[in-house]
Design a protein around this motif. Structure first.
Motif, PDB file in Angstrom:
ATOM      1  N   HIS A  84      34.341  39.362  45.850  1.00  0.00           N
ATOM      2  CA  HIS A  84      35.099  38.204  45.334  1.00  0.00           C
ATOM      3  C   HIS A  84      35.788  37.343  46.381  1.00  0.00           C
ATOM      4  O   HIS A  84      36.175  36.216  46.079  1.00  0.00           O
ATOM      5  CB  HIS A  84      36.138  38.628  44.284  1.00  0.00           C
ATOM      6  N   ARG A 136      40.332  37.023  39.760  1.00  0.00           N
ATOM      7  CA  ARG A 136      39.932  37.234  41.165  1.00  0.00           C
ATOM      8  C   ARG A 136      38.528  36.716  41.464  1.00  0.00           C
ATOM      9  O   ARG A 136      38.127  36.663  42.627  1.00  0.00           O
ATOM     10  CB  ARG A 136      40.013  38.720  41.516  1.00  0.00           C
ATOM     11  N   ASP A 244      30.960  45.575  48.012  1.00  0.00           N
ATOM     12  CA  ASP A 244      31.154  46.996  48.329  1.00  0.00           C
ATOM     13  C   ASP A 244      30.748  47.902  47.171  1.00  0.00           C
ATOM     14  O   ASP A 244      30.208  48.996  47.396  1.00  0.00           O
ATOM     15  CB  ASP A 244      32.595  47.281  48.785  1.00  0.00           C
TER      16      ASP A 244
HETATM   17  C1  XUL Z   1      35.577  44.816  42.099  1.00  0.00           C
HETATM   18  C2  XUL Z   1      36.783  44.592  42.910  1.00  0.00           C
HETATM   19  C3  XUL Z   1      37.150  45.586  43.964  1.00  0.00           C
HETATM   20  C4  XUL Z   1      36.797  45.102  45.330  1.00  0.00           C
HETATM   21  C5  XUL Z   1      37.384  46.069  46.348  1.00  0.00           C
HETATM   22  O1  XUL Z   1      35.389  43.875  41.103  1.00  0.00           O
HETATM   23  O2  XUL Z   1      37.464  43.610  42.775  1.00  0.00           O
HETATM   24  O3  XUL Z   1      36.553  46.834  43.738  1.00  0.00           O
HETATM   25  O4  XUL Z   1      35.406  44.959  45.465  1.00  0.00           O
HETATM   26  O5  XUL Z   1      36.894  45.836  47.602  1.00  0.00           O
END
Ligand code: XUL
Length: 441
Positions: A84, A136, A244
């Protein structure tokens, strides 16, 4: 020997993992970031400096080289980044940012933009992009930037996710966004696997021209000449970096449907490969592309490891007590005592009011009861909000906290499933290395 490099640029550190053709880890390095995000007065706003990520990634490559690893054995590069986060560029070469800081996944400040998207598209957004409007996600974040800083937005030639920015950095050319991380934007139509024109146009009529292409599994780029300074061979394949979580899905051996993964990190995330495209009717869970093809479900809980650590520090106990002793001293179920350590605004379920939520008298309870209340509270909250994905007989626990016997037992109870600690340290980086290996053949 041919080896494959996976780079993970997550919230707290940059990591490098090198695997051999059999998938065994042959080298590993990491560099912590000085600060995961820039401290500011508003807890809903969470930005980071994109230069910090590049410096971390370059530092980890330097460490690998200086540690004596034979960099010339590396036959392909892949990787992942925290999902994000968006990076705004005037140009890639020379590197000029049009927005000095990047909103990251911990940012929940785009409520107004989400409401505008909801009002315009309603259910269609979830049904076509895999998620309702989420604070987010890149779409609402870009919309906020376009509204608040129209001049800087106009100067922006390219908006990357951190993952596609890193692919571009390694390739030395403007790279595309993969369907795994791309689905975390509210902009990618998962039925067509391309940008949703109506949603993009609504955010800004010029948005489509600022987005990179969407790339499908199987695409690859070539490593830029300047990485010879790290002993890497220019021209080797670079697999598109992904998020990730999609990378962890691959790294945990869960890219085929059947087994679910609970990854315990800065955020706790629950995910599983999905053959068919189905969405969470409650709107908390998401559907992303699976970098190996098909889809994956994901539910993200913001208060994960940092919250557990804060409770441990608050009580002044050590990890042995937090992970084991507290569970020997108390009974499963804890007599109904539950606590949720929501020190950051929680996103699943949405709760902006921060603090420790309890259904019992915290001051009158023992430390062991408090610890069990927090761990069982977190695990039941996760199980409840992951129920839409389906029932799993087996759940793989990964991330540092999977070493905790108390957490494993609480997860097994909450899910009514067998829980195995999946001993892949750095599963996201390993997944990135596996995607590199696939790009090399
Ligand atoms: C998934 C999220 C978190 C980030 C952490 O939607 O916002 O898991 O990817 O790095």
């Amino acid at each position: 020997m041919q080896t494959y490099l996976g780079i993970d640029c997550s919230t707290q550190s940059a990591k490098a993992v090198v695997i051999d053709a059999a998938g065994r880890t042959v080298a590993r390095e990491s560099v912590p970031f000085p600060q995961p995000y820039i401290d500011g007065p508003d807890p809903l706003v969470r930005h980071a400096d994109p230069r910090m990520w590049l410096a971390g990634v370059e530092a980890v490559l330097g460490k690998l080289r200086d540690g004596g690893f034979d960099m010339s054995s590396i036959a392909a590069v892949g990787g992942d980044a925290q999902q994000h986060a968006t990076v705004y560029l005037e140009s890639l070469d020379p590197l000029v940012f049009s927005r000095d800081t990047s909103p990251i996944w911990m940012d929940s400040s785009t409520g107004a933009e989400c409401r505008a998207l909801d009002a315009e598209f309603g259910e269609r957004l979830r049904l076509d992009t895999g998620s309702p409007a989420i604070e987010r996600f890149a779409g609402p974040q870009i919309m906020k930037f376009a509204r608040m800083e129209p001049d800087a937005f106009a100067r922006t030639a390219r908006i990357h996710l951190l993952s596609s920015f890193l692919t571009s950095w390694f390739a030395g050319e403007d790279a595309g966004i993969d369907v795994g991380d791309g689905a975390g934007m509210n902009l990618l139509n998962l039925k067509t696997l391309d940008w949703d024109r109506a949603v993009c146009d609504f955010i800004s009529p010029s948005l489509l021209s600022k987005l990179p292409k969407v790339v499908r599994p199987g695409t690859s780029y070539r490593l830029a000449a300047r990485f010879a300074e790290y002993g890497l061979r220019p021209g080797i394949p670079v697999a598109p970096f992904t998020g990730d979580n999609p990378a962890s899905l691959v790294g945990c051996g869960a890219a085929e449907p059947g087994v679910a993964v609970l990854s315990l990190g800065t955020s706790d995330t629950f995910f599983a490969a999905m053959a068919d495209f189905r969405t969470d009717p409650a709107g908390y869970g998401h559907v992303f592309g699976n970098p190996c093809g098909g889809f994956m479900s994901l539910v993200c809980f913001k208060n994960g490891s940092l919250a557990r650590e804060r409770v441990k520090d608050m009580l002044g106990v050590d990890w042995k007590f937090f992970d084991e002793t507290a569970f020997d001293l108390t009974e499963p179920g804890n007599g109904g005592k539950r606590a949720l350590p929501w020190f950051e605004p929680e996103i699943t379920p949405r709760c902006d009011e921060t603090g420790l939520k309890t259904n019992f008298d915290w001051d009158a309870a023992s430390d062991a009861e408090r610890v069990r209340a927090v761990v069982e509270g977190q695990m039941s909250n996760i199980a409840e909000h992951a129920a839409w994905i389906g029932k799993f007989d087996r759940i793989r626990l990964t991330g540092g906290a999977s070493r905790s016997r108390g957490i494993r037992e609480a997860a097994a109870r909450a899910f009514g499933a067998e829980v195995e600690a999946f001993d892949v340290a750095d599963s996201a980086a390993v997944g990135g290395a596996m995607l590199a290996r696939a790009a090399a053949v």
